[in-house]
Design an enzyme around this catalytic site. Structure first.
Site, PDB file in Angstrom:
ATOM      1  N   GLY A 162       0.841  -1.192   0.000  1.00  0.00           N
ATOM      2  CA  GLY A 162       0.000   0.000   0.000  1.00  0.00           C
ATOM      3  C   GLY A 162       0.871   1.234   0.000  1.00  0.00           C
ATOM      4  N   HIS A 181      -1.153   7.089   7.824  1.00  0.00           N
ATOM      5  CA  HIS A 181      -0.238   7.953   7.063  1.00  0.00           C
ATOM      6  C   HIS A 181      -0.882   9.312   6.794  1.00  0.00           C
ATOM      7  CE1 HIS A 181       3.446   5.895   5.985  1.00  0.00           C
ATOM      8  NE2 HIS A 181       2.813   4.802   5.614  1.00  0.00           N
ATOM      9  N   HIS A 223      -3.052   1.127   8.440  1.00  0.00           N
ATOM     10  CA  HIS A 223      -1.694   1.647   8.221  1.00  0.00           C
ATOM     11  C   HIS A 223      -1.729   2.865   7.286  1.00  0.00           C
ATOM     12  CE1 HIS A 223       2.794   0.882   7.578  1.00  0.00           C
ATOM     13  NE2 HIS A 223       2.506   1.751   6.635  1.00  0.00           N
ATOM     14  N   GLU A 224      -2.464   2.737   6.175  1.00  0.00           N
ATOM     15  CA  GLU A 224      -2.468   3.822   5.184  1.00  0.00           C
ATOM     16  C   GLU A 224      -3.282   5.038   5.647  1.00  0.00           C
ATOM     17  OE1 GLU A 224      -0.231   3.524   3.060  1.00  0.00           O
ATOM     18  OE2 GLU A 224       0.036   1.353   3.168  1.00  0.00           O
ATOM     19  N   CYS A 260       7.059  -0.596   6.320  1.00  0.00           N
ATOM     20  CA  CYS A 260       6.573   0.607   5.636  1.00  0.00           C
ATOM     21  C   CYS A 260       7.654   1.066   4.662  1.00  0.00           C
ATOM     22  CB  CYS A 260       6.289   1.701   6.672  1.00  0.00           C
ATOM     23  SG  CYS A 260       5.757   3.250   5.943  1.00  0.00           S
ATOM     24  N   LEU A 261       7.252   1.417   3.456  1.00  0.00           N
ATOM     25  CA  LEU A 261       8.231   1.852   2.450  1.00  0.00           C
ATOM     26  C   LEU A 261       8.963   3.125   2.888  1.00  0.00           C
ATOM     27  CD1 LEU A 261       6.132   1.199  -0.791  1.00  0.00           C
ATOM     28  CD2 LEU A 261       8.034  -0.182   0.083  1.00  0.00           C
ATOM     29  N   GLN A 279       3.486   9.833   1.101  1.00  0.00           N
ATOM     30  CA  GLN A 279       4.748   9.121   0.894  1.00  0.00           C
ATOM     31  C   GLN A 279       5.422   9.446  -0.432  1.00  0.00           C
ATOM     32  OE1 GLN A 279       2.866   5.154   2.064  1.00  0.00           O
ATOM     33  NE2 GLN A 279       4.963   4.907   2.774  1.00  0.00           N
TER      34      GLN A 279
HETATM   35 NI    NI Z   1       3.605   2.885   5.309  1.00  0.00          NI
END
Ligand code: NI
Length: 163
Positions: free
Chosen positions: A43, A136, A132-133, A90-91, A48
């Site tokens: 995701g 963000h 999670h998203e 997480c990226l 991000q």
């Molecule tokens: Ni993330």
């Protein structure tokens, strides 16, 4: 697109609601999907990639409706039930994975790319990805909700890595 990593301040911004699903939003969502796939992520939130607006994408393997990748505009978690501990990454926090306690089941509501209201009443990986998203979009990262001990260990490990 470049994926922003900590401590980039855009990851801490509160994402603004999207009022008009114009061509720029459509293009951004397509670019985000491409970026997510290239990075092997499950995701991605618009913060991000440097846009603090309420847009998230989630990888197609988590889509219960088998209609490809999920694009959600102005997503909100309206219900949460039970708790589950599972590993997350997480990226924007490369190379770090840890167990995070989250709701096991969620009901999420959002607008899709065509402007329709969509709901996901789900458990497991999709419920986790949605939490999670959407975090963000509030400027919250999974490292913020670790237990105090894990948070301290993370700080130690990450500060050493970036020293
Ligand atoms: Ni993330």
């Amino acid at each position: 697109m470049d994926i922003r990593v900590i401590p980039d301040p855009v990851l801490r911004e509160i994402a603004k609601p999207i009022e008009d699903i114009n061509d720029d939003i459509v293009r951004l969502s397509e670019n985000m999907i491409e970026t997510m796939i290239l990075a092997h992520g499950a995701g991605l939130a618009a913060n991000q990639v440097g846009f603090p607006i309420q847009l998230i994408v989630i990888e197609s393997s988590l889509n219960p409706r088998e209609k490809g990748h999920i694009i959600l505009i102005n997503p909100v978690i309206v219900e949460k039930d039970l708790e589950e501990n599972a590993e997350e990454g997480c990226l924007s926090v490369p190379g770090y994975y840890e167990y995070v306690k989250r709701a096991k089941r969620v009901l999420a509501r959002a607008t899709d790319i065509l402007g329709n209201t969509v709901e996901f009443d789900c458990e497991g990986q999709l419920a986790r990805a949605l939490q999670h998203e959407t975090d963000h979009l509030k400027g919250v990262l999974f490292i913020d909700i670790l237990s105090p001990l894990k948070k301290a260990l993370f700080k130690k490990k990450y500060s050493r890595k970036n020293a």
